[in-house]
Design an enzyme around this catalytic site. Structure first.
Site, mmCIF file in Angstrom:
data_model
loop_
_atom_site.group_PDB
_atom_site.id
_atom_site.type_symbol
_atom_site.label_atom_id
_atom_site.label_comp_id
_atom_site.label_asym_id
_atom_site.label_seq_id
_atom_site.Cartn_x
_atom_site.Cartn_y
_atom_site.Cartn_z
ATOM 1 N N ASN A 1 0.818 -1.231 0.000
ATOM 2 C CA ASN A 1 0.000 0.000 0.000
ATOM 3 C C ASN A 1 0.850 1.280 0.000
ATOM 4 O O ASN A 1 0.465 2.279 -0.594
ATOM 5 C CB ASN A 1 -1.008 -0.006 1.161
ATOM 6 C CG ASN A 1 -0.366 -0.132 2.512
ATOM 7 O OD1 ASN A 1 0.731 -0.651 2.652
ATOM 8 N ND2 ASN A 1 -1.051 0.359 3.521
ATOM 9 N N GLY B 1 2.815 -6.010 7.136
ATOM 10 C CA GLY B 1 1.795 -6.716 6.357
ATOM 11 C C GLY B 1 0.636 -7.108 7.250
ATOM 12 O O GLY B 1 0.441 -6.553 8.335
ATOM 13 N N GLU C 1 4.834 -5.069 11.999
ATOM 14 C CA GLU C 1 4.003 -3.881 11.768
ATOM 15 C C GLU C 1 2.745 -4.357 11.055
ATOM 16 O O GLU C 1 2.744 -4.542 9.836
ATOM 17 C CB GLU C 1 4.768 -2.860 10.914
ATOM 18 C CG GLU C 1 5.950 -2.221 11.626
ATOM 19 C CD GLU C 1 5.532 -1.183 12.676
ATOM 20 O OE1 GLU C 1 4.386 -0.698 12.616
ATOM 21 O OE2 GLU C 1 6.346 -0.877 13.559
ATOM 22 N N CYS D 1 -2.724 1.550 6.548
ATOM 23 C CA CYS D 1 -2.860 0.736 7.765
ATOM 24 C C CYS D 1 -3.449 1.523 8.921
ATOM 25 O O CYS D 1 -4.100 0.953 9.784
ATOM 26 C CB CYS D 1 -1.512 0.150 8.159
ATOM 27 S SG CYS D 1 -0.232 1.394 8.373
ATOM 28 N N GLU E 1 -10.061 -5.876 9.153
ATOM 29 C CA GLU E 1 -9.739 -4.518 8.699
ATOM 30 C C GLU E 1 -10.322 -4.313 7.293
ATOM 31 O O GLU E 1 -10.199 -5.194 6.434
ATOM 32 C CB GLU E 1 -8.214 -4.432 8.654
ATOM 33 C CG GLU E 1 -7.661 -3.111 8.255
ATOM 34 C CD GLU E 1 -6.121 -3.183 8.200
ATOM 35 O OE1 GLU E 1 -5.549 -4.270 8.419
ATOM 36 O OE2 GLU E 1 -5.514 -2.154 7.920
HETATM 37 P P1 NAD Z 1 0.624 -9.466 3.113
HETATM 38 O O1 NAD Z 1 0.762 -9.607 4.589
HETATM 39 O O2 NAD Z 1 -0.186 -10.459 2.350
HETATM 40 O O3 NAD Z 1 2.041 -9.395 2.397
HETATM 41 C C1 NAD Z 1 3.122 -8.671 2.935
HETATM 42 C C2 NAD Z 1 4.393 -9.332 2.506
HETATM 43 O O4 NAD Z 1 4.413 -10.685 2.969
HETATM 44 C C3 NAD Z 1 4.614 -9.389 0.997
HETATM 45 O O5 NAD Z 1 5.949 -9.028 0.714
HETATM 46 C C4 NAD Z 1 4.343 -10.841 0.645
HETATM 47 O O6 NAD Z 1 5.121 -11.306 -0.425
HETATM 48 C C5 NAD Z 1 4.691 -11.576 1.905
HETATM 49 N N1 NAD Z 1 3.881 -12.779 2.111
HETATM 50 C C6 NAD Z 1 2.580 -12.972 1.730
HETATM 51 N N2 NAD Z 1 2.151 -14.189 2.116
HETATM 52 C C7 NAD Z 1 3.199 -14.771 2.761
HETATM 53 C C8 NAD Z 1 3.369 -16.048 3.406
HETATM 54 N N3 NAD Z 1 2.387 -16.954 3.467
HETATM 55 N N4 NAD Z 1 4.554 -16.307 3.978
HETATM 56 C C9 NAD Z 1 5.555 -15.395 3.935
HETATM 57 N N5 NAD Z 1 5.456 -14.203 3.332
HETATM 58 C C10 NAD Z 1 4.290 -13.881 2.750
HETATM 59 O O7 NAD Z 1 0.094 -8.047 2.841
HETATM 60 P P2 NAD Z 1 -1.375 -7.615 3.019
HETATM 61 O O8 NAD Z 1 -2.036 -8.377 4.107
HETATM 62 O O9 NAD Z 1 -2.078 -7.521 1.752
HETATM 63 O O10 NAD Z 1 -1.049 -6.126 3.550
HETATM 64 C C11 NAD Z 1 -2.006 -5.393 4.100
HETATM 65 C C12 NAD Z 1 -1.890 -5.429 5.611
HETATM 66 O O11 NAD Z 1 -0.685 -4.790 5.989
HETATM 67 C C13 NAD Z 1 -3.004 -4.689 6.266
HETATM 68 O O12 NAD Z 1 -3.460 -5.422 7.374
HETATM 69 C C14 NAD Z 1 -2.350 -3.415 6.749
HETATM 70 O O13 NAD Z 1 -2.954 -2.837 7.859
HETATM 71 C C15 NAD Z 1 -0.978 -3.895 7.038
HETATM 72 N N6 NAD Z 1 -0.043 -2.759 6.999
HETATM 73 C C16 NAD Z 1 0.571 -2.403 8.147
HETATM 74 C C17 NAD Z 1 1.411 -1.305 8.148
HETATM 75 C C18 NAD Z 1 2.109 -0.843 9.386
HETATM 76 O O14 NAD Z 1 3.028 -0.061 9.249
HETATM 77 N N7 NAD Z 1 1.722 -1.297 10.564
HETATM 78 C C19 NAD Z 1 1.635 -0.602 6.967
HETATM 79 C C20 NAD Z 1 0.994 -1.024 5.814
HETATM 80 C C21 NAD Z 1 0.149 -2.113 5.842
#
Ligand code: NAD
Length: 468
Positions: A127, A200, A222, A256, A346
């Site tokens: 994002n 993530g 995070e 997020c 969320e």
């Molecule tokens: P995600 O968690 O699916 O992916 C994030 C990363 O993890 C990517 O690089 C991906 O390749 C990797 N990944 C995905 N599946 C995986 C697995 N099974 N095993 C290992 N690695 C894997 O991302 P998302 O859920 O789409 O992201 C959105 C979330 O991130 C939301 O919940 C948002 O709130 C959160 N977020 C938090 C912050 C913060 O700073 N706290 C910032 C941005 C987004």
């Protein structure tokens, strides 16, 4: 050799082990540790970002149709501020910190030394795909580490610019970008690291924690969560409408710390919703699809997920969508039960459920029934209401009479608690996250009372006096 690696690895691939060995050797050479080296790398990073600014903004437009203004303030400009702040304070942060020494340790001196963790893995999401990799990277450089960066595969244009920029600026023994998807991430996580920094969702966060546990690797998670926004009956409603609409619909709600749902005192519900609908029209026009200032949903899968949250809700404003364009209009909904799917996870998109309440305790009860949110926002003119919410509701961080702006102060730690994550970063807190704090007592030998040494006969009653 450049740092950009696009080869798709799996856990059996030996080249990831070669990379780990190269980085280990470079780290143990001590090259990354002197202050002038760290300072130089921060300057190089800033210069590389500045030289590629247009490409970065363009890539963010390609991935998310992110308006240049939003891309600048929340990604590129944010990083300049983070790097400038770090350059300004790094010297002081690196100095050993003298602390007091209790009487029984005299004569001696005590200090805390910050040492780099070593080889760190930074995994980012889509994002804010540039900033969420680079901001932790700033902390990792400042603290003297080597790193592997794994950007999100869902923002491929940004991942490619990031990989190119890092590859042309730093040798891979110092920092390498490994592009790829879930398998790549899993292959990286299967290996031993000195620190893992993950941004993530909570589901993947748990997988990261499990992988880290295998090697007892410390982590920062995070994550996200449902961040509530409360508007009290005494709030400045024009201000609240402006700031909630801004925070919720920036990046089409894919932030997020965006307000996830709105709790409004029943006495001002009608006025606030009218002002918010007016505000949406003022900033995005009658047809937000035509606005240059409104982003798109990252993928069709996320579009479908969001569209699936609307059945069963009453639309107050918005609701139009176009799957081919991955467009969802800024949308406010009501009549959603607390067990409706929109209140389960969320939202992470431009849909805002609204609940009217009669007493603040009722609103706080709704918040407390859910996992600890990453952020909380409160609009009120009452200091005692502020104090009550801050002191009685657990949340990562937040604002009074604003949304999301707490992230832009580098002196404030940013991170969640419980379901929204663990650990924190930004500014000094990034330096601390990527450092181990080593405690050292420098003891003088010229005074060496026999009291602590064996044999202990007759010494217990005397030693007890020191502890009372
Ligand atoms: P995600 O968690 O699916 O992916 C994030 C990363 O993890 C990517 O690089 C991906 O390749 C990797 N990944 C995905 N599946 C995986 C697995 N099974 N095993 C290992 N690695 C894997 O991302 P998302 O859920 O789409 O992201 C959105 C979330 O991130 C939301 O919940 C948002 O709130 C959160 N977020 C938090 C912050 C913060 O700073 N706290 C910032 C941005 C987004």
């Amino acid at each position: 050799m450049t740092a950009a690696i696009t080869q798709q690895p799996h856990s059996g691939e030996p080249w990831l082990d070669d990379l780990a060995q190269e980085q280990d050797e470079y780290f143990h050479s001590g090259a990354t540790q002197p202050y002038p080296f760290r300072l130089d790398q921060l300057r190089r990073l800033k210069a590389a970002i500045a030289a590629n600014e247009d490409r970065i903004l363009e890539a963010l437009r390609t991935d998310l149709r992110k308006p240049a203004f939003e891309a600048f303030i929340a990604e590129v400009g944010f990083l300049y501020a983070e790097i400038n702040h770090t350059i300004k304070h790094l010297d002081g942060w690196m100095k050993p910190r003298r602390v007091g020494t209790p009487l029984q340790l005299m004569p001696s001196r005590s200090a805390i030394y910050s040492e780099p963790r070593g080889r760190v893995l930074i995994i980012g999401t889509w994002n804010y795909p540039f900033q969420l990799i680079m901001a932790p990277r700033v902390g990792a450089i400042a603290a003297g580490n080597v790193a592997v960066l794994k950007p999100s595969e869902l923002a491929p244009a940004t991942a490619s610019v990031l990989s190119d920029l890092i590859g042309k600026t730093f040798p891979r023994k110092y920092v390498a970008v490994v592009e790829g998807g879930v398998q790549t991430s899993q292959a990286l996580l299967a290996r031993r690291w000195d620190y893992i920094f993950f941004t993530g969702g909570g589901h993947v966060g748990r997988a990261v924690a499990r992988a880290a546990a295998e090697h007892l690797t410390p982590i920062t998670l995070e994550l996200g969560g449902k961040s509530p926004c409360i508007v009290e009956g005494d709030a400045d409603l024009d201000l609240a409408a402006r700031r909630i609409v801004w925070g919720k619909f920036l990046n089409a709600g894919q932030t997020c710390v965006a307000p996830d749902y709105l709790l409004v005192h029943r006495s001002v519900r009608d006025q606030l919703l009218r002002r918010m609908a007016d505000r949406i029209r003022t900033v995005y026009g009658d047809d937000p699809a035509a606005s240059p200032d409104y982003a798109r949903i990252i993928t069709e899968r996320h579009f479908d997920r969001l569209a699936g949250l609307l059945p069963g809700a009453n639309i107050v404003t918005g609701g139009r969508m176009n799957r081919a364009d991955r467009y969802i209009e800024p949308t406010i909904v009501e009549g959603v039960a607390l067990d409706h799917p929109a209140m389960a996870d969320e939202i992470f998109g431009p849909i805002l459920p609204v609940f009217a309440y009669d007493s603040l305790d009722e609103a706080l009860h709704i918040i407390r029934q859910r996992p600890n949110p990453l952020a909380l926002y409160l609009f009120t003119r009452s200091r005692s209401t502020e104090e009550k919410v801050i002191r009685t509701v657990p949340f990562g961080g937040g604002c009074i009479n604003d949304t999301m702006m707490h992230l832009s102060n580098p002196d404030l730690p940013f991170g969640g608690r419980g379901g929204s994550g663990m650990g924190a970063y930004h500014g000094r807190h990034s330096f601390d996250t990527f450092s181990h704090h080593k405690s050292v007592v420098r003891s003088a030998g010229w005074l060496d009372p026999k009291l602590r040494y064996q044999p202990y006969a007759g010494k217990l009653s005397l030693i007890k006096r020191f502890f009372r």
